[in-house]
Design a protein around this motif. Structure first.
Motif, PDB file in Angstrom:
ATOM      1  N   VAL A   1      19.261  -8.682  16.483  1.00  0.00           N
ATOM      2  CA  VAL A   1      19.213  -9.898  15.668  1.00  0.00           C
ATOM      3  C   VAL A   1      18.018 -10.750  16.072  1.00  0.00           C
ATOM      4  O   VAL A   1      17.227 -11.199  15.224  1.00  0.00           O
ATOM      5  CB  VAL A   1      20.514 -10.710  15.811  1.00  0.00           C
ATOM      6  CG1 VAL A   1      20.442 -11.980  14.968  1.00  0.00           C
ATOM      7  CG2 VAL A   1      21.720  -9.882  15.420  1.00  0.00           C
TER       8      VAL A   1
ATOM      9  N   GLY B   1      14.692  -9.075  14.928  1.00  0.00           N
ATOM     10  CA  GLY B   1      14.467  -9.169  13.489  1.00  0.00           C
ATOM     11  C   GLY B   1      14.024 -10.551  13.048  1.00  0.00           C
ATOM     12  O   GLY B   1      13.243 -10.701  12.088  1.00  0.00           O
TER      13      GLY B   1
ATOM     14  N   SER C   1      11.800 -13.944   6.600  1.00  0.00           N
ATOM     15  CA  SER C   1      12.641 -12.752   6.441  1.00  0.00           C
ATOM     16  C   SER C   1      14.112 -13.152   6.432  1.00  0.00           C
ATOM     17  O   SER C   1      14.484 -14.249   6.856  1.00  0.00           O
ATOM     18  CB  SER C   1      12.394 -11.746   7.561  1.00  0.00           C
ATOM     19  OG  SER C   1      12.821 -12.271   8.814  1.00  0.00           O
ATOM     20  N   HIS C   2      14.939 -12.232   5.938  1.00  0.00           N
ATOM     21  CA  HIS C   2      16.394 -12.436   5.881  1.00  0.00           C
ATOM     22  C   HIS C   2      17.055 -11.140   6.326  1.00  0.00           C
ATOM     23  O   HIS C   2      16.579 -10.048   6.001  1.00  0.00           O
ATOM     24  CB  HIS C   2      16.815 -12.795   4.457  1.00  0.00           C
ATOM     25  CG  HIS C   2      18.212 -13.316   4.347  1.00  0.00           C
ATOM     26  ND1 HIS C   2      18.523 -14.648   4.489  1.00  0.00           N
ATOM     27  CD2 HIS C   2      19.395 -12.689   4.104  1.00  0.00           C
ATOM     28  CE1 HIS C   2      19.825 -14.826   4.343  1.00  0.00           C
ATOM     29  NE2 HIS C   2      20.384 -13.643   4.106  1.00  0.00           N
ATOM     30  N   GLN C   3      18.148 -11.254   7.069  1.00  0.00           N
ATOM     31  CA  GLN C   3      18.839 -10.076   7.569  1.00  0.00           C
ATOM     32  C   GLN C   3      20.167  -9.882   6.832  1.00  0.00           C
ATOM     33  O   GLN C   3      20.911 -10.849   6.622  1.00  0.00           O
ATOM     34  CB  GLN C   3      19.109 -10.207   9.071  1.00  0.00           C
ATOM     35  CG  GLN C   3      17.851 -10.355   9.901  1.00  0.00           C
ATOM     36  CD  GLN C   3      18.131 -10.393  11.391  1.00  0.00           C
ATOM     37  OE1 GLN C   3      19.137  -9.869  11.860  1.00  0.00           O
ATOM     38  NE2 GLN C   3      17.235 -11.009  12.148  1.00  0.00           N
TER      39      GLN C   3
ATOM     40  N   TYR D   1      23.531  -7.413   7.195  1.00  0.00           N
ATOM     41  CA  TYR D   1      24.258  -6.422   7.989  1.00  0.00           C
ATOM     42  C   TYR D   1      25.379  -5.838   7.146  1.00  0.00           C
ATOM     43  O   TYR D   1      26.189  -6.574   6.578  1.00  0.00           O
ATOM     44  CB  TYR D   1      24.818  -7.052   9.260  1.00  0.00           C
ATOM     45  CG  TYR D   1      23.753  -7.321  10.301  1.00  0.00           C
ATOM     46  CD1 TYR D   1      23.515  -6.421  11.335  1.00  0.00           C
ATOM     47  CD2 TYR D   1      22.955  -8.454  10.218  1.00  0.00           C
ATOM     48  CE1 TYR D   1      22.521  -6.646  12.267  1.00  0.00           C
ATOM     49  CE2 TYR D   1      21.955  -8.687  11.143  1.00  0.00           C
ATOM     50  CZ  TYR D   1      21.736  -7.778  12.157  1.00  0.00           C
ATOM     51  OH  TYR D   1      20.742  -7.998  13.069  1.00  0.00           O
TER      52      TYR D   1
ATOM     53  N   MET E   1      20.818 -15.085   7.697  1.00  0.00           N
ATOM     54  CA  MET E   1      21.648 -13.891   7.841  1.00  0.00           C
ATOM     55  C   MET E   1      22.745 -13.846   6.783  1.00  0.00           C
ATOM     56  O   MET E   1      23.341 -14.868   6.449  1.00  0.00           O
ATOM     57  CB  MET E   1      22.285 -13.827   9.227  1.00  0.00           C
ATOM     58  CG  MET E   1      23.296 -12.692   9.367  1.00  0.00           C
ATOM     59  SD  MET E   1      24.098 -12.639  10.967  1.00  0.00           S
ATOM     60  CE  MET E   1      22.821 -11.848  11.911  1.00  0.00           C
TER      61      MET E   1
ATOM     62  N   LEU F   1      15.690  -7.408   5.796  1.00  0.00           N
ATOM     63  CA  LEU F   1      16.024  -6.339   6.733  1.00  0.00           C
ATOM     64  C   LEU F   1      17.473  -5.928   6.497  1.00  0.00           C
ATOM     65  O   LEU F   1      18.381  -6.735   6.680  1.00  0.00           O
ATOM     66  CB  LEU F   1      15.846  -6.814   8.170  1.00  0.00           C
ATOM     67  CG  LEU F   1      14.508  -7.494   8.510  1.00  0.00           C
ATOM     68  CD1 LEU F   1      14.542  -8.041   9.924  1.00  0.00           C
ATOM     69  CD2 LEU F   1      13.357  -6.526   8.338  1.00  0.00           C
TER      70      LEU F   1
ATOM     71  N   TYR G   1      20.540  -3.715   7.642  1.00  0.00           N
ATOM     72  CA  TYR G   1      21.046  -2.986   8.809  1.00  0.00           C
ATOM     73  C   TYR G   1      22.261  -2.152   8.403  1.00  0.00           C
ATOM     74  O   TYR G   1      23.302  -2.701   8.024  1.00  0.00           O
ATOM     75  CB  TYR G   1      21.456  -3.963   9.915  1.00  0.00           C
ATOM     76  CG  TYR G   1      20.323  -4.706  10.553  1.00  0.00           C
ATOM     77  CD1 TYR G   1      19.811  -4.326  11.796  1.00  0.00           C
ATOM     78  CD2 TYR G   1      19.747  -5.807   9.925  1.00  0.00           C
ATOM     79  CE1 TYR G   1      18.770  -5.022  12.389  1.00  0.00           C
ATOM     80  CE2 TYR G   1      18.703  -6.510  10.516  1.00  0.00           C
ATOM     81  CZ  TYR G   1      18.221  -6.106  11.745  1.00  0.00           C
ATOM     82  OH  TYR G   1      17.191  -6.801  12.334  1.00  0.00           O
TER      83      TYR G   1
ATOM     84  N   CYS H   1      16.824  -0.860   8.722  1.00  0.00           N
ATOM     85  CA  CYS H   1      17.161  -1.160  10.113  1.00  0.00           C
ATOM     86  C   CYS H   1      18.520  -0.546  10.429  1.00  0.00           C
ATOM     87  O   CYS H   1      19.277  -0.189   9.514  1.00  0.00           O
ATOM     88  CB  CYS H   1      17.202  -2.669  10.364  1.00  0.00           C
ATOM     89  SG  CYS H   1      15.644  -3.532  10.035  1.00  0.00           S
TER      90      CYS H   1
END
Length: 469
Positions: A44, A47, A53-55, A57, A80, A127, A129, A160
């Protein structure tokens, strides 16, 4: 006879003497324990280095807990999102569709948020995951990112992974380093741009590498300095890439091929010959004269070793413990400290880099009784009391140090030796070379003279990251 279940008797692993270890892997690897020293970065934190950017999951709810808490502690929850997997996703044939639909729903929601709040911006990079469940299913990640890229052409979608069950093939950290630069495209090269890559932490602009780059009149690219996505993408225009950490090797090899870059692998060594050779190699690559580089090395070395000797005058024969999270090459570091009179008594590491073999052979001849402890062995959870203060009556302390303090280098060493005198550093702290030795000397003096609240300090996730704690 009934004994209390909380007894620590015979549960703490016996240390192995340095001269007796099976180098480079002295301990059996099985069920693992993670000490409550949280300074090492996770996927985390890494990234989050990509600006704008945005993650996302996509995993089971139990797995989501850790990554969500990491983002919350960083005060970055708005960067996130997540898609929770259901049991039915394992057999209904819609695994890829669930990722695509879930991510698309998140993007549309982000669009609504941006429309409602002019201060918000749409992410330039997302990103995604995937988890162990997707690997077990044989999920087609390429198809997912291709379809999302077609729907949202203004966003770069990056593959990712959060797959700790697969760590035998590549560590999560190394895998994340691959993803970290994946969105960068090959660009027209700029002769004066040198990229420093692979470190989570900002590179020390006073390090030997940075100084030589500045002497050559070139500029430095460091992801930690990037304020927007366009600056991040400029990595693709660098001719030369330099890495400090072995964990970035796979990523650098890929970038050298994909971005047509020259890669110099300059690991954070303390071996004198390796360090000199690395700096000499860099000077030649930068076009500096050999006399200028040699003069710089001689001056830097003299200052570094003088700082070590000054530190030894203050610290004296105090026991020193070192762990692998502070620096990758702790045997080389221990050899250097020993040469300058320091009393290195214990090392905390589950293994060592194979190219420390020469340093190991030399060190075991002069300090064969250095104790080597594992950190991942489950029984190590009994190795220290919870208060983390220098307690002469603490029988759980593996060093069993009467009234004498221990000076630790690294958070795990501080935890296991139960000391409040420690150098708080992770992954080399972005430092390199003789300047790193000089700064470490000053940090050791400061740690020796001033106590820290160990429990509070090491509980913060991601050394150097913002924290709400």
């Amino acid at each position: 006879m009934i004994k209390s279940l909380s007894t620590n008797e015979n549960r703490i692993p016996e240390p192995v003497k340095l001269a007796e270890i099976d180098f480079p892997n002295p301990f059996y690897e099985g069920l693992q324990y993670n000490a409550p020293a949280r300074g090492v970065w996770n996927i985390v934190h890494t990234g989050m280095l990509i600006p704008e950017s945005h993650q996302v999951y996509v995993c089971a709810q139990g797995c989501l807990r850790g990554v969500i808490l990491t983002a919350a502690e960083m005060n970055d929850m708005e960067r996130m999102s997540w898609v929770a997997l259901r049991e039915s996703d394992m057999w209904n044939g819609e695994m890829e569709k669930r990722v695509i639909d879930g991510t698309a729903h998140i993007v549309e929601k982000l669009k609504e948020d941006v429309a409602a709040n002019s201060s918000r911006k749409m992410p330039r990079c997302i990103l995604i995951y995937l988890s162990c469940m997707h690997m077990f299913e044989g999920c087609d990640f390429q198809m997912i990112t291709d379809e999302l890229s077609e729907i949202y052409p203004d966003i770069d979608f990056v593959e990712c992974y959060m797959i700790p069950t697969m760590r035998k093939t590549m560590s999560p950290d190394a895998m994340m380093k691959l993803s970290l630069y994946e969105a960068v495209k090959n660009q027209e090269k700029q002769d004066d741009l040198v990229a420093l890559v692979g470190s989570n932490l900002p590179f020390d602009k006073e390090s030997d590498v940075a100084t030589l780059i500045q002497m050559s009149g070139k500029r430095i690219w460091d992801i930690a300095d990037c304020e927007n996505y366009e600056e991040y993408l400029k990595l693709g225009s660098a001719l030369l890439t330099i890495s400090y950490l072995a964990v970035a090797d796979a990523s650098c090899k890929q970038m050298a091929r994909r971005l047509e870059q020259k890669w110099l692998r300059m690991l954070i060594n303390f071996d004198e010959k390796k360090l000199k050779d690395n700096l000499t190699m860099l000077g030649e690559e930068l076009g500096l004269s050999s006399s200028a580089v040699n003069s710089f090395i001689e001056k830097s070395q003299g200052e570094a070793y003088a700082s070590l000797d000054k530190a030894h005058e203050i610290i004296g024969d105090t026991p020193i413990a070192v762990d692998y999270t502070a620096f990758p090459y702790i045997i080389e570091l221990s050899e250097l400290l020993t040469k300058h009179g320091f009393n290195v008594t214990s090392l905390y590491s589950d293994g060592f880099p194979a190219d420390e073999q020469d340093a190991y052979e030399r060190l075991k001849e002069v300090k064969p009784d250095i104790k080597v402890y594992p950190t991942n062995e489950p029984a190590m959870r009994f190795a220290v009391a919870n208060d983390n203060t220098d307690n002469p009556d603490n029988s759980n302390n593996p060093e069993n140090q009467d009234t004498q303090i221990t000076l630790a280098i690294g958070q795990k060493a501080a935890y296991f030796t139960n000391t409040s005198h420690f150098v708080d550093i992770v992954e080399g702290g972005g430092m390199y070379g003789y300047s790193a030795i000089k700064k470490l000397s000053d940090m050791m003096i400061d740690a020796f003279q001033k106590e820290k609240d160990t429990k509070k300090v090491i509980s913060h996730k991601g050394w150097g990251c913002s924290s709400c704690l």
